[in-house]
Design an enzyme around this catalytic site. Structure first.
Site, PDB file in Angstrom:
ATOM      1  N   LYS A   1      -4.067 -14.985  34.987  1.00  0.00           N
ATOM      2  CA  LYS A   1      -4.776 -14.381  36.112  1.00  0.00           C
ATOM      3  C   LYS A   1      -5.792 -13.400  35.550  1.00  0.00           C
ATOM      4  O   LYS A   1      -5.444 -12.312  35.091  1.00  0.00           O
ATOM      5  CB  LYS A   1      -3.825 -13.637  37.053  1.00  0.00           C
ATOM      6  CG  LYS A   1      -4.560 -13.090  38.293  1.00  0.00           C
ATOM      7  CD  LYS A   1      -4.010 -11.779  38.765  1.00  0.00           C
ATOM      8  CE  LYS A   1      -4.861 -11.142  39.842  1.00  0.00           C
ATOM      9  NZ  LYS A   1      -6.254 -10.853  39.424  1.00  0.00           N
TER      10      LYS A   1
ATOM     11  N   CYS B   1     -10.092   0.736  26.451  1.00  0.00           N
ATOM     12  CA  CYS B   1      -8.772   1.382  26.453  1.00  0.00           C
ATOM     13  C   CYS B   1      -8.665   2.464  25.387  1.00  0.00           C
ATOM     14  O   CYS B   1      -7.922   3.430  25.567  1.00  0.00           O
ATOM     15  CB  CYS B   1      -7.673   0.334  26.246  1.00  0.00           C
ATOM     16  SG  CYS B   1      -7.583  -0.863  27.590  1.00  0.00           S
TER      17      CYS B   1
ATOM     18  N   GLU C   1      -0.120  -3.146  27.857  1.00  0.00           N
ATOM     19  CA  GLU C   1      -1.110  -2.243  27.247  1.00  0.00           C
ATOM     20  C   GLU C   1      -1.761  -1.505  28.400  1.00  0.00           C
ATOM     21  O   GLU C   1      -2.486  -2.100  29.193  1.00  0.00           O
ATOM     22  CB  GLU C   1      -2.117  -3.047  26.413  1.00  0.00           C
ATOM     23  CG  GLU C   1      -2.877  -2.195  25.415  1.00  0.00           C
ATOM     24  CD  GLU C   1      -4.045  -1.474  26.066  1.00  0.00           C
ATOM     25  OE1 GLU C   1      -3.877  -0.259  26.388  1.00  0.00           O
ATOM     26  OE2 GLU C   1      -5.087  -2.094  26.263  1.00  0.00           O
ATOM     27  N   LEU C   2      -1.503  -0.187  28.496  1.00  0.00           N
ATOM     28  CA  LEU C   2      -1.730   0.513  29.751  1.00  0.00           C
ATOM     29  C   LEU C   2      -2.760   1.636  29.699  1.00  0.00           C
ATOM     30  O   LEU C   2      -2.876   2.392  30.637  1.00  0.00           O
ATOM     31  CB  LEU C   2      -0.392   1.062  30.270  1.00  0.00           C
ATOM     32  CG  LEU C   2       0.732   0.032  30.410  1.00  0.00           C
ATOM     33  CD1 LEU C   2       2.002   0.699  30.918  1.00  0.00           C
ATOM     34  CD2 LEU C   2       0.316  -1.106  31.328  1.00  0.00           C
TER      35      LEU C   2
ATOM     36  N   GLU D   1      -7.110   9.091  32.260  1.00  0.00           N
ATOM     37  CA  GLU D   1      -8.026   8.148  31.627  1.00  0.00           C
ATOM     38  C   GLU D   1      -9.298   8.037  32.468  1.00  0.00           C
ATOM     39  O   GLU D   1      -9.277   7.520  33.585  1.00  0.00           O
ATOM     40  CB  GLU D   1      -7.376   6.770  31.484  1.00  0.00           C
ATOM     41  CG  GLU D   1      -8.246   5.777  30.739  1.00  0.00           C
ATOM     42  CD  GLU D   1      -7.543   4.455  30.512  1.00  0.00           C
ATOM     43  OE1 GLU D   1      -7.770   3.839  29.456  1.00  0.00           O
ATOM     44  OE2 GLU D   1      -6.780   4.018  31.395  1.00  0.00           O
TER      45      GLU D   1
ATOM     46  N   GLY E   1      -3.841  -3.277  31.602  1.00  0.00           N
ATOM     47  CA  GLY E   1      -4.382  -2.659  32.803  1.00  0.00           C
ATOM     48  C   GLY E   1      -3.849  -1.250  32.977  1.00  0.00           C
ATOM     49  O   GLY E   1      -3.522  -0.568  32.006  1.00  0.00           O
ATOM     50  N   SER E   2      -3.718  -0.826  34.211  1.00  0.00           N
ATOM     51  CA  SER E   2      -3.356   0.558  34.510  1.00  0.00           C
ATOM     52  C   SER E   2      -1.861   0.788  34.370  1.00  0.00           C
ATOM     53  O   SER E   2      -1.050  -0.132  34.567  1.00  0.00           O
ATOM     54  CB  SER E   2      -3.793   0.914  35.931  1.00  0.00           C
ATOM     55  OG  SER E   2      -2.978   0.231  36.874  1.00  0.00           O
TER      56      SER E   2
END
Length: 483
Positions: free
Chosen positions: A184, A291, A257-258, A385, A237-238
């Site tokens: 996705k 990121c 991975e945030l 962030e 993503g977040s």
């Protein structure tokens, strides 16, 4: 308008399931973040179609899982060749849908090619180890070894900021390890993912191994995460979405991975001129939508004035404008909503005593490169962030003070230090609470085969092809009784 833009504009984009384009009941217009023009009509997949994609992937498990390693490597090498031939087209697609300046889009394509190349190589290196069973008294006469086997269906959810390369970091290792994928892509950047679907079909990837479902996260993403046939979810993503995925994934493996608010320490006795270009790149490439974008800089008081003056002058010279213009360094953020949010954070910082040395305003709808000083650690521009072209620069007395400030964060992805002192560099490498410490460079540094991931709210697991392959395989122990 380029030839590609004319071809892409208002084109219908379908789902990609079991090697075929699949229509949906509804389509959503996709707009350029820079020009606001409609560039495509994108299929909105639903729960039922997502399940069809999972079924296709599930049925392809044996096809890709039992395929000889050299054949998986050949398919990935074929994809590398095709992507090289269409590299300019790929870069223009990235710029068109994400407003990434073309110079950085071309760099992303080059990295993507390298990522798939690494994946082809790693396909031939999926192996285990032998075990000295007789190291234990009960192991005498026995022979043991481990093998790594494919996990099964990989659910991959990717972000907008590197729409080609972050897809590659999930698709490449999955194929190398012998797993099918349901992907996705981010709603704003589906074109790059659909483009790579075409590449892999031409490269000879069997039907059902790569399935791409565009649409809302509430329908597509939720279905992928909850489907029991999906063995692993890999997400970039977040933190809020990542934490939600982990809570819903049950016993599935997850790699998350945030994000981060990556920091750099600049020690004394450093030639400031040698690091300014790197700090500019780290802070403002891709509009700070990275990121590991350089968001916080802590400069030793002996070097602070020289650094801040040189850095500010360099930022003022950056060209702001059309992402397809070769001169452009900074273009539009991914949406007006994001632009408004970052502006609000800048204004909040100013209202609480921070100083904006340059930027902080819009230029034809584009947020200018922004440098802020005297910002306290509790301001959003410091502790959250930003994901925009904003960097905070503060003065410190010692490296130890800087390390404490870097660690005073909910995130821990990567951090950097410039220092001529081996002792200070070594101390930073030990004490910084991050997944990666970059010495004498900015924390935005990444090559695609290195282990990449963080601590705290920056996520769990590691990417980087060999490390992702390990995440996407299951270790099996085999013990032979030779008596």
């Amino acid at each position: 308008m380029s030839k590609l833009m004319k071809q892409t504009q208002t084109a219908k984009k379908y789902l990609w399931i079991n090697g075929q384009k699949v229509e949906t009941n509804s389509y959503s217009p996709l707009f350029s973040p820079y020009s606001g023009e409609e560039i495509a009509q994108v299929a909105m997949g639903d729960e039922e179609q997502t399940k069809e994609a999972v079924t296709a992937a599930y049925n392809a498990q044996d096809i890709i899982g039992k395929m000889p390693a050299y054949q998986r490597a050949e398919i990935l090498e074929n994809a590398v060749t095709l992507l090289k031939e269409r590299s300019l087209e790929a870069a223009e697609i990235i710029s068109l849908e994400s407003a990434k300046p073309i110079k950085f889009a071309k760099a992303e394509v080059a990295r993507t090619i390298e990522t798939y190349k690494f994946s082809a190589e790693e396909a031939k290196r999926v192996y285990g180890e032998t075990l000295p069973m007789d190291a234990a008294e009960g192991g005498i006469g026995r022979f043991g070894y481990t093998v790594r086997e494919p996990l099964g269906v990989i659910g991959a959810i990717t972000p907008f900021n590197f729409p080609l390369n972050l897809v590659a970091h999930k698709v490449g290792p999955a194929i190398a390890a012998g797993n099918p994928i349901v992907l996705k892509p981010a709603s704003q950047t589906p074109l790059s993912a659909l483009f790579i679907g075409e590449i892999f079909k031409e490269a000879g990837l069997p039907e059902g191994v790569l399935n791409i479902v565009t649409g809302p996260g509430s329908a597509v993403g939720e279905t992928i995460v909850k489907d029991e046939r999906v063995s692993m979810v890999t997400f970039t993503g977040s933190p809020s979405v990542g934490i939600g995925i982990r809570n819903k994934a049950g016993l599935k493996k997850t790699t998350l991975e945030l994000g981060s608010n990556s920091a750099l320490i600049v020690d004394k006795d450093i030639d400031i001129d040698t690091l300014i270009d790197r700090c500019i790149m780290g802070s403002f490439s891709n509009q700070g939508q990275v990121c590991i974008s350089l968001q916080r800089i802590y400069v030793h008081e002996d070097s602070y004035d020289t650094f801040i003056n040189t850095f500010t002058e360099a930022a003022k010279k950056l060209h702001v404008g059309d992402p397809l213009d070769a001169k452009t360094y900074v273009s539009s953020l991914i949406s007006k909503k994001e632009t408004d949010r970052v502006l609000k954070w800048i204004k909040e910082a100013e209202s609480k005593g921070a100083v904006v040395l340059t930027g902080g305003s819009l230029q034809d709808g584009i947020l200018e490169p922004t440098i802020i000083t005297e910002a306290s650690s509790d301001l959003k521009v410091s502790c959250q962030e930003v994901f925009g072209p904003v960097v905070v620069v503060n003065k410190v007395k010692t490296v130890s003070e800087a390390i404490k400030l870097v660690n005073d964060s909910r995130y821990g992805l990567q951090a950097g230090i410039y220092s001529s002192s081996l002792e200070n560099a070594a101390t930073a490498s030990r004490e910084l609470q991050v997944g990666g410490v970059i010495i004498n460079d900015v924390p935005t540094y990444r090559v695609d085969h290195m282990p990449y991931g963080g601590l705290k709210e920056s996520g769990t697991g590691r990417e980087g092809i060999r490390y992702a392959v390990e995440e996407m395989t299951e270790m099996k122990l085999v013990v032979w009784n030779q008596r």
